[in-house]
Design a protein around this motif. Structure first.
Motif, short mmCIF file in Angstrom:
data_model
loop_
_atom_site.label_atom_id
_atom_site.label_comp_id
_atom_site.label_asym_id
_atom_site.label_seq_id
_atom_site.Cartn_x
_atom_site.Cartn_y
_atom_site.Cartn_z
N SER A 1 3.20 10.14 3.04
CA SER A 1 3.53 11.53 3.32
C SER A 1 4.17 11.71 4.69
O SER A 1 4.90 12.67 4.91
CB SER A 1 2.25 12.38 3.25
N LYS A 2 3.92 10.81 5.63
CA LYS A 2 4.40 10.98 6.99
C LYS A 2 5.78 10.39 7.23
O LYS A 2 6.54 10.91 8.05
CB LYS A 2 3.41 10.35 7.98
N SER A 3 6.07 9.28 6.58
CA SER A 3 7.31 8.60 6.97
C SER A 3 7.98 7.84 5.84
O SER A 3 8.77 6.94 6.09
CB SER A 3 7.01 7.63 8.11
N GLY A 4 7.66 8.21 4.61
CA GLY A 4 8.22 7.47 3.50
C GLY A 4 9.32 8.21 2.76
O GLY A 4 10.00 9.08 3.31
N THR B 1 -3.82 15.32 8.40
CA THR B 1 -3.27 14.09 7.83
C THR B 1 -3.38 14.19 6.32
O THR B 1 -4.49 14.24 5.77
CB THR B 1 -4.04 12.86 8.33
N VAL B 2 -2.24 14.27 5.66
CA VAL B 2 -2.22 14.45 4.21
C VAL B 2 -2.49 13.11 3.54
O VAL B 2 -1.78 12.13 3.78
CB VAL B 2 -0.87 15.02 3.75
N HIS C 1 0.84 -1.22 0.00
CA HIS C 1 0.00 0.00 0.00
C HIS C 1 0.87 1.26 0.00
O HIS C 1 0.91 2.02 0.96
CB HIS C 1 -0.97 0.00 1.18
N VAL C 2 1.55 1.49 -1.12
CA VAL C 2 2.70 2.40 -1.16
C VAL C 2 2.39 3.85 -0.82
O VAL C 2 3.30 4.62 -0.50
CB VAL C 2 3.39 2.35 -2.54
N TRP C 3 1.11 4.25 -0.84
CA TRP C 3 0.79 5.67 -0.62
C TRP C 3 0.25 5.97 0.78
O TRP C 3 0.05 7.14 1.12
CB TRP C 3 -0.25 6.14 -1.64
N THR C 4 0.00 4.95 1.59
CA THR C 4 -0.60 5.18 2.91
C THR C 4 0.25 6.15 3.71
O THR C 4 1.46 5.95 3.86
CB THR C 4 -0.73 3.85 3.67
N PRO C 5 -0.33 7.21 4.26
CA PRO C 5 0.48 8.26 4.90
C PRO C 5 1.43 7.76 5.98
O PRO C 5 2.58 8.16 6.04
CB PRO C 5 -0.58 9.20 5.49
#
Length: 991
Positions: free
Chosen positions: A174-177, A300-301, A163-167
Motif C-alpha cells: 500500500s505504501k510503495s508498490g 499503516t494500511v 511477500h507481495v502485500w507488505t505495505p
C-alpha cells in the motif's frame, strides 16, 4: 518425490539476523522441521558466497548439499528419527530495490534464484555495479524492478516477487508498490510466474484479486534465525532438482500447495499504529478516513485492507492446496504458559521430535492418538489446529499477531485434570504483546516542484515568466542577465537563442553559445534541438576549450601544428616532460610551469595541452585584426553562460570576439562565483557595464527550485557579502512546510551517521530494520529515490566518514569528484590504459599494464574506494573476466560531492556537512584575505541553493561552528549534540 521447500531465508550476513544462520545450523534445523529444500539466501554477499563455495557440493541438477564431513557431524547430533534426511540447497537471495517511477517512490523486494555458482557470480558482478552488495546480505539497490528482472534472466535465473502485500516493501504494498504485478515488471512481466504471498495473507485472500490468477502462489519463512525455518513453506511433488522446481512453478505440474501462517499472525495483517496502540479492521479504517484517532496521522494500511482495495471478487476462487499451521513451539508454549523460545519448550519439542519425527510431520500427519500418548492437551491442540479452530488476535503495523488454540482460561480448567506433558502443570500465562513506543517523525510530505510555465501560443517566449521574457526579448546590443539560483538561467538563454533564429531572422550560423563544461554544452544543445529543430544544426555551441580546438583546427599551420594535432591529457603531459627530465617531480614541475622546453616537446609530437586551447587562439587573434574581424562577422550573436566564472584569458578572448556595441549576451550570478582557485575573476562580471556601456541589465529573481525556507536561509547567509545590490529571490514553488535543519554532531563519524539515518527517515525507510528499530515510523517524503539525495562537503577528505556510514547502512552511493585520481599516478595509469585499451575483459586489459592479476587488483582497489565503489566488485570482475564497466547507468545512488562540484546541479534533499570555521570558511595559517572568506560564503550559498525540498546543515565539535550559520539561529535544530544512553525508539525530529 513429495517434499517441503523453504526458499526465502537469510544468512548471518543479513542485518538483524542470528549469528547461527550458517549452513550447519540451517541443515540441522531443516532436518528437525522436515524440510528437504532450503534457499541459501544472501548469495550476493561476498563473504557468504565464499562460505557457500567452500562448504557446498553439487547434489543433483542445480542443487547443493552440505559437505560430507560437515553433514556427518550434524547426523551425530540428531536422533534417528531425524538423522540422514536429505537436505538440499538452492542458490537464492532477496534483493531490495528502491527507485522512482511515475512520480512515486517504489520499494519492492524480490527473490532471485540461480542454478549454479557461476551464474550467481555473474549476477553478483552485475549487482556490484549498481550498489554496495557487501554491507548486507539483503542488498539495497537503486534499480528499477524491471531492470533487476532483466539482469536475472540474462544470468540464467528466475525471479519471484517477495511477500507481495507488505505495505512498505512489496510489489502490491500500500505504501510503495503497484496495483498489479505486471505493472511493476513492464515489458518483462511475462517472465514472472510465481509470487510469494507473505506471512500476512493466505491463498484464499490472494484469489480475490483476479490479476493474480496467472501466478503460482508460494510461501516461505523469510527466516532470520534457523528455528524460524518452515513457519511458511511450499510443497512440491517433483524430482529434487532446480529445474523441476522451476517447471512446477511455471506449469503447476508437481506444485503441491503451501504451508501457511494463519494470516492474522502476520505483522501487517490489519491496519493500525503500533506506537499509538491502535488496531483497526478495514471497515473501521474507512470510517476514520485512514487517520489514527490518537495522533491524527495516516494509519499503516495492512494487507487485509489492501486486498479489499484491489479485490474484484466477493467470493475467492478456490485456491485449495494450502494448510494453515501454528509452529509447534508456539503450541507447546501456549500449553506450558511460557514463551516459545524458553528452555522448557525446547526440551519438550526435543522429546516430541525424537519420538514422532519432524515438527511439520507432527503438525500435519502424525495420528492424534499417537500424540496423545505424550500429551492429551497437545493432541487436542493439534486436532483443533488441523480443523482451523483457533483464536485469532491480528497483527498490525509491524506487530506480530497471536494465534491461540485454547480459549482464555480453558487451560487453567484443564490443567486440574490433565498433565500438560510428562511434567507438573505450569501456571498458565497468556503472552502479552504491548505495542512498542516510537516517537513520530515530522518529515514533511511536499508536492513535487512546479516547473516554470511551458511555452504556449505562437511564440517561444510565451511560456516564460515576465522576467525571463524581458531578458529573452531584448532585440540586440550588449545584454547582462543577472540570474539568481533556480531562476531558469539556461531556459531563458536557450529560449532567447531559439527565438532569434526562428522568429527574428537571425541565421543559426551567426550564433555562438559558450559555456564551461561539456555537460552544460550538451544540455544546451539538447534544449535548442527541441526548441528549434530546423535550426539547431547550424548553431555553434561550445565550451571555451572546444571553441579553442575549433579555432586551432582552422588555423593550425599558424601555430606549427598539423590538422590532426592531438590534445595531451595529464598522463601524456607527464610522459612528454619525462623525455626532458627523468625525475617525476621535476617532470611535474615542468608541466605546471609550462616550461618552454616542455612546450617545444609537445609541439614536436604535434600535441597541445588544455591551457594551449585558450592561449594559442588568443595569441592568434591578438596578432591578427583581420582574423578578429572574420570571427566577429561569422558569429555576430554571442552568448556566454556562467559569465561570473571567466578567467583573464577567457575574458580577453571574449572581448576580441564581441565588440563593445556587439550583440553579446552574458548571463550568470556574481554571488555564485566560486572558482577563484582556478583563475576565475568575478571582477569581469562586475565591470561588464564599463566594458559594454550600452548594455541592458535584466534580473531574474523568481526561484523555481527551492522551498521558501531554503530561499530565505540562503539569502540570509549571502547578505553580508552579496555582490548583487538589493539581492532578491522569490520562491515560486510550494514544498509545504519544509524547513532547514541544523545539526550539531559530537564527531565526524556521528555526523556521517546522522546523514545515513536521516536519508532513511526522509525516504520513509530503506529496510524493515529501519521500522523494527524505531529509526523510521512514517512514509517520509514521497516520490524520492536515492538519486534525489546529495551530500556536499568542502574537502574530499570529509567523504571518508560518509563512505563508511553509508556503506554500513547498506545505502547505495556514488562519490563524484573532479580530482578522484589525484595523487594516485599508478591508479591513474591503470585506469587510463584499461579505459582506452580496445575490447577485452578487465583481466585481459589490465594484465598487459599491471603484469599480473594481483597487482592489478591492488592498484584498482584504492580507486574503487575513492569512487565510492564496492572493492569486491573489482575482485569479482578480475576473477570472472567480465567486461569493464564502472557504474551501471541504470543505478540510482546518493551523490557525494564537493561543494565546488555541486555547481549547476540540484537535488530534492541536500546535506552540507562540516559547516565549521576552518572548513567552511576554509582558513589557511596566516591567511586573512577577506575576499577569500567572501568566496567561501558564496560557496555555502551555492551549496544551500542546490536543495529543492529539504536542506540539512551540520557541524561537529571538532571546530567552532561556521560564522556563516549565525543568521540561521531561528531554524530548526535536529538530532542530538552529544551521545546519550541508547533508548528504544529514539528518533530524529525531521522537517
Amino acid at each position: 518425490m513429495r517434499f517441503v521447500a523453504d526458499l526465502h531465508i537469510h544468512s548471518k550476513y543479513s542485518r538483524a539476523c542470528s549469528r547461527d544462520c550458517d549452513l550447519e545450523h540451517l541443515t540441522w534445523w531443516a532436518r528437525r522441521k522436515g524440510i528437504s529444500l532450503v534457499g541459501t539466501g544472501d548469495f550476493t554477499h561476498p563473504a557468504w558466497y565464499d562460505h557457500l563455495t567452500e562448504n557446498l557440493v553439487e547434489a543433483g541438477p542445480g542443487l547443493f548439499r552440505l559437505r560430507e564431513d560437515l553433514d556427518r557431524e550434524i547426523d551425530r547430533t540428531l536422533p534417528p528419527s531425524l538423522a540422514a534426511a536429505p537436505v538440499r540447497f538452492m542458490l537464492s537471495v532477496e534483493i531490495s530495490t528502491i527507485y522512482k517511477r511515475d512520480g512515486h517512490t517504489r520499494k519492492v523486494h524480490h527473490l532471485v534464484y540461480m542454478p549454479d555458482l557461476e551464474s550467481a557470480a555473474r549476477f553478483n558482478a552485475r549487482m556490484a555495479r549498481i550498489g554496495n552488495i557487501g554491507s548486507d546480505g539483503r542488498p539495497i539497490l537503486g534499480l528499477d524492478s524491471r531492470d533487476l528482472l532483466e539482469t536475472t534472466l540474462e544470468c540464467g535465473g528466475y525471479l519471484v516477487p517477495a511477500h507481495v502485500w507488505t505495505p512498505w516493501f512489496a510489489v502490491l504494498g500500500s505504501k510503495s508498490g503497484f496495483d498489479a504485478v505486471a505493472d511493476c515488471y513492464a515489458d518483462l512481466a511475462g517472465h514472472v510466474f510465481a509470487v510469494e504471498t507473505g506471512l500476512s495473507s493466505d491463498p484464499d485472500m490472494n484469489r480475490r484479486v483476479s490479476s493474480l490468477d496467472g501466478y503460482r502462489l508460494v510461501s516461505n519463512s523469510d527466516a532470520h534465525s534457523p528455528p524460524a525455518l518452515g513457519r511458511e513453506a511450499t510443497v512440491f511433488d517433483t524430482d529434487l532438482d532446480y529445474y523441476a522446481v522451476r517447471r512446477a512453478l511455471e506449469t503447476g505440474e508437481g506444485f503441491g500447495g503451501t504451508l501457511e501462517f494463519f494470516p492474522e499472525e502476520g505483522k501487517y495483517h490489519v491496519d493500525g499504529h503500533r506506537k499509538c496502540g491502535v488496531r483497526m479492521e478495514p471497515e473501521e479504517t474507512l470510517a476514520h478516513n485512514g487517520i489514527c484517532p490518537v495522533c491524527a496521522k495516516p494509519l499503516t494500511v495492512g494487507v487485509l485492507s489492501r486486498v479489499e482495495e484491489l479485490a474484484d471478487r466477493d467470493v475467492p476462487a478456490p485456491a485449495g492446496g494450502f494448510t494453515s499451521l501454528v509452529p509447534l513451539p508456539e503450541v507447546v508454549g501456549e500449553i506450558l504458559g511460557v514463551g516459545p523460545k524458553s528452555k522448557k519448550v525446547l526440551a519438550q519439542v526435543d522429546k516430541l521430535t525424537a519420538a514422532l519425527g519432524p515438527e511439520l510431520v507432527i503438525l500435519r500427519d502424525v495420528p492424534v492418538d499417537d500424540i496423545a500418548a505424550h500429551s492429551p492437551l497437545l493432541a487436542e491442540a493439534v486436532a483443533r489446529l488441523r480443523r482451523g479452530e483457533v483464536v485469532r488476535d491480528s497483527g498490525y503495523d509491524g506487530e506480530y499477531g497471536v494465534i491461540r488454540v485454547f480459549e482464555p482460561g480453558e487451560l487453567t480448567r484443564r490443567a486440574a485434570s490433565l498433565a500438560l506433558f510428562d511434567a507438573e502443570p505450569a501456571a498458565p500465562a497468556e503472552p502479552a504483546r504491548a505495542p512498542r513506543k516510537a516517537p513520530a517523525q515530522s518529515a514533511a510530505e511536499a508536492p513535487p516542484p512546479v516547473a516554470a510555465p511551458a511555452p504556449v501560443g505562437g511564440s517561444l517566449l510565451d511560456g516564460l515568466d515576465p522576467e525571463q521574457r524581458a531578458a529573452a526579448a531584448v532585440e540586440g546590443g550588449p545584454l547582462l542577465i543577472i540570474a539568481g539560483p533556480g531562476t531558469g538561467k539556461t531556459r531563458t538563454l536557450t529560449h532567447r537563442i531559439a527565438d532569434l533564429v526562428t522568429s527574428r531572422g537571425v541565421p543559426a550560423s551567426s550564433c555562438l553559445a559558450i559555456t564551461f563544461t561539456r555537460r552544460a554544452a550538451e544540455e544546451m544543445a539538447e534544449r535548442l534541438a527541441a526548441l528549434a529543430p530546423e535550426h539547431a544544426a547550424g548553431l555553434t555551441i561550445a565550451t571555451f576549450h572546444s571553441l579553442g580546438v575549433l579555432v586551432l583546427r582552422e588555423h593550425h599551420a599558424a601555430v606549427g601544428l598539423s590538422a590532426s594535432f592531438g590534445v595531451a591529457d595529464p598522463d601524456r603531459q607527464l610522459e612528454v616532460a619525462r623525455t626532458l627530465v627523468a625525475d617525476g617531480k621535476a617532470a611535474k614541475a615542468l608541466v605546471e610551469a609550462r616550461d618552454e622546453r616542455y612546450l617545444a616537446a609537445l609541439r614536436e609530437q604535434d600535441l597541445v595541452d588544455f591551457d594551449d586551447l585558450i592561449s594559442l587562439p588568443l595569441e592568434l587573434l591578438e596578432g591578427s585584426p583581420e582574423l578578429v574581424a572574420a570571427y566577429r562577422d561569422r558569429w555576430r550573436w554571442v552568448s556566454v553562460d556562467e559569465y561570473q566564472d571567466v578567467d583573464e584569458q577567457q575574458y580577453r578572448l571574449l572581448r576580441l570576439l564581441a565588440p563593445p556595441d556587439g550583440d553579446l549576451t552574458a548571463i550568470g550570478d556574481p554571488d555564485q562565483a566560486i572558482y577563484r582557485f582556478r583563475g576565475a575573476d568575478v571582477g569581469f562580471f562586475l565591470r561588464f557595464r564599463e566594458d559594454f556601456p550600452t548594455a541592458r541589465v535584466v534580473h531574474l529573481t523568481r526561484n523555481y527550485r527551492s522551498s521558501a525556507a531554503v530561499v530565505r536561509g540562503a539569502l540570509e547567509v549571502i547578505a553580508p557579502s552579496s555582490l548583487v545590490p538589493g539581492r532578491e529571490l522569490t520562491p515560486m514553488v510550494d514544498h509545504g512546510d519544509a524547513a532547514i535543519g541544523v545539526h550539531h554532531a559530537a564527531s565526524e563519524a556521528a555526523e556521517a551517521a546522522f546523514v545515513a539515518r536521516t536519508v532513511e527517515q526522509v525516504l520513509g525507510g530503506a529496510s524493515f530494520h529501519a521500522f523494527d528499530s524505531g529509526r523510521v515510523s512514517s512514509d517520509g517524503t514521497r516520490g524520492l529515490g536515492f538519486s534525489d539525495f546529495a551530500v556536499l562537503y568542502r574537502t574530499d577528505r570529509q567523504s571518508r566518514a560518509l563512505v563508511e556510514a553509508l556503506t554500513r547502512s547498506g545505502l547505495p552511493f556514488q562519490k563524484r569528484s573532479h580530482d578522484r585520481l589525484a595523487g594516485r599516478p599508478g591508479v591513474a595509469r591503470i585506469a587510463h590504459e584499461v579505459g582506452h585499451a580496445p575490447g577485452g575483459t578487465v583481466l585481459e586489459r589490465v594484465r598487459a599494464v599491471a603484469g599480473d592479476d594481483h597487482t592489478a587488483y591492488e592498484l584498482l582497489k584504492p580507486l574503487a574506494a575513492e569512487c565510492g565503489a564496492d572493492v569486491e566488485r573489482f575482485r569479482a570482475e578480475l576473477a570472472l573476466g567480465v567486461e569493464v564497466d564502472t557504474w551501471d547507468p541504470r543505478a540510482d545512488r546518493i551523490s557525494l560531492l564537493t561543494l565546488h562540484a555541486s555547481k549547476g546541479l540540484e537535488f530534492p534533499v541536500v546535506f552540507v556537512v562540516g559547516c565549521e570555521d576552518g572548513l567552511l570558511p576554509m582558513r589557511w595559517p596566516g591567511d586573512d584575505d577577506a575576499d577569500a572568506v567572501d568566496e567561501e560564503r558564496r560557496l555555502l550559498f551555492v551549496g544551500m541553493t542546490r536543495a529543492q525540498r529539504h536542506l540539512f546543515l551540520s557541524h561537529t565539535t571538532a571546530r567552532p561552528r561556521s560564522p556563516f550559520l549565525a543568521p540561521l539561529e531561528s531554524f530548526e535544530q535536529v538530532g542530538e549534540a552529544r551521545p546519550r544512553r541508547r533508548r528504544k525508539g529514539t528518533q530524529l525530529s525531521l522537517l
